[in-house]
Write an enzyme that holds these catalytic residues in place. Structure first.
Site: not given
Ligand code: IMP
Ligand code: MG
Length: 369
Positions: A193, A268, A307, A325
């Site tokens: 993103k 959200r 990562r 997550r």
């Protein structure tokens, strides 16, 4: 807010206000005409709703007829007006009241006067529900005016934009900052993103508003809103939506000449999405799309673990935390996907491939908005 063809319109005059204006017109006209039996002449197409509601309220006997003129294409009034259906009955000696939905430049009215010039009517009065004084270029008297409005394009209550909108019972007004492209950007952790937001910012000259950054900025700089937000956070409470929206509004205002915004991390919830819609509405703008990068869970897990090897972020190192997550992300965004899908504004974009490939896919969506 509604969209007709390529344009956005916002609520402007309610059905109740229209009804009150029609009642006023009926009262004035019926008082002035006394016991005459008038002929009301509607100008089609736009006037069908006004005429219908008007004569239903008219307290005394009256006649109704229509003439049909074609006076405009799209948003602009055009100079040349065609008579599609002229007068079909002899009105000599009669008291005639022309009922118009809207008088804009007055070109249509000029044609109406030409039509009646040789009719030998007893009297000719002009009544219009809406009137745009700033646009009016003629000097024919308007005997009865319902509501004066600014020189902005409206739809509803008989008035259309390129064929659409006549059926709407209230009036909507065109939004002026149509050119803005406002995106709500979503993507699960690891979807890329951030990378894509950077690119979209550049390519479309958008301002990237990351709610997290906005919060940190306001708290760090001890702005009034930052302190307010912090007071909730210190108590372990959620920051109320209104506080967040006020912060976003400040960001939007700081960048008033932007081509649009990328909202990242907000909304959200449904309530937040509605609040954001309202905010954009007050800016004469709108959210154009929710763009979500879609990446398969297994790919995300691999990317994030990789990562984690170099970033040192603890939450990127543990597979079960990563999976949590991701699950969390889907739980939270499902509601928003529904919210924007219902408005036909949800666009899922395949987020697997090279950065350039994904960029091309995103551009494909945005260019079509
Ligand atoms: P005029 O001839 O410029 O006075 O405009 C009259 C015609 O243009 C109306 O009868 C409508 O058909 C159209 N028109 C003018 N303004 C608007 C508007 O704001 N919305 C929709 N149609 C309009
Ligand atoms: Mg008309």
């Amino acid at each position: 807010m509604i969209k007709l063809h390529d344009k956005y319109f916002k609520p402007f005059i309610s059905a109740e206000e229209i009804d009150a204006a029609i009642t006023r017109l009926v009262n004035q006209i019926s008082n002035d005409l006394g016991d005459e039996t008038p002929v009301f002449v509607g100008i089609l197409n736009g006037s069908f709703m006004v005429v219908s509601d008007f004569v239903k309220k008219y307290p005394k006997p009256c006649e109704v007829t229509f003439i049909k003129l074609a006076s405009y294409e799209g948003v602009k009034s055009s100079e040349d007006i065609q008579r599609l259906i002229g007068l079909t009955q002899d009105l000599s000696g009669r008291t005639v009241v022309v009922l118009e939905d809207i008088i804009d430049s007055g070109n249509t009215l000029a044609e109406v006067h030409r039509i009646f010039k040789n009719e030998n009517v007893k009297s000719l009065k002009i009544a219009t529900l809406f009137y745009k004084p700033e646009a009016y270029k003629k000097d024919f008297k308007l005997h009865y005016v319902g509501i004066e409005i600014p020189n902005k394009f409206i739809v509803g209550y008989g008035l259309d934009y390129d064929g659409l909108g006549r059926d709407i019972p209230e009036i909507y007004q065109i939004k002026e900052t149509q050119h803005m492209t406002n995106l709500v950007l979503f993507g699960p952790p690891g979807a890329g993103k951030g990378t894509q937001a950077e690119f979209l910012k550049e390519k479309y000259n958008l301002v990237h508003i990351s709610t997290g950054d906005v919060f940190r900025f306001n708290i760090k700089n001890e702005t009034a809103l930052g302190m307010l937000a912090k007071s909730y956070m210190d108590k372990g409470e959620l920051v109320p939506d209104q506080v967040t929206i006020d912060m976003l509004e400040a960001e939007v205002e700081k960048n008033a000449d932007a081509n649009g915004f990328i909202f990242d991390g907000f909304p959200r919830t449904d309530a937040q999405a509605e609040a954001l819609d309202k905010l954009m509405d007050t800016k004469d703008s709108q959210i154009n799309a929710m763009v979500a990068l879609e990446v398969d869970d297994e790919v995300l897990v691999k990317r994030l673990l990789k990562r984690g090897e170099t970033s040192g972020r603890a939450d990127d190192a543990d597979e079960s935390i990563i999976r949590n997550r991701i699950t969390e992300y889907y739980n939270k965004t499902a509601i928003l996907k529904d919210y924007y899908s219902a408005q036909h504004k949800y666009f899922g974009v395949d987020g697997v491939g090279s950065i350039e490939d994904i960029t091309v896919r995103l551009s494909g969506v945005i260019d079509k908005l």
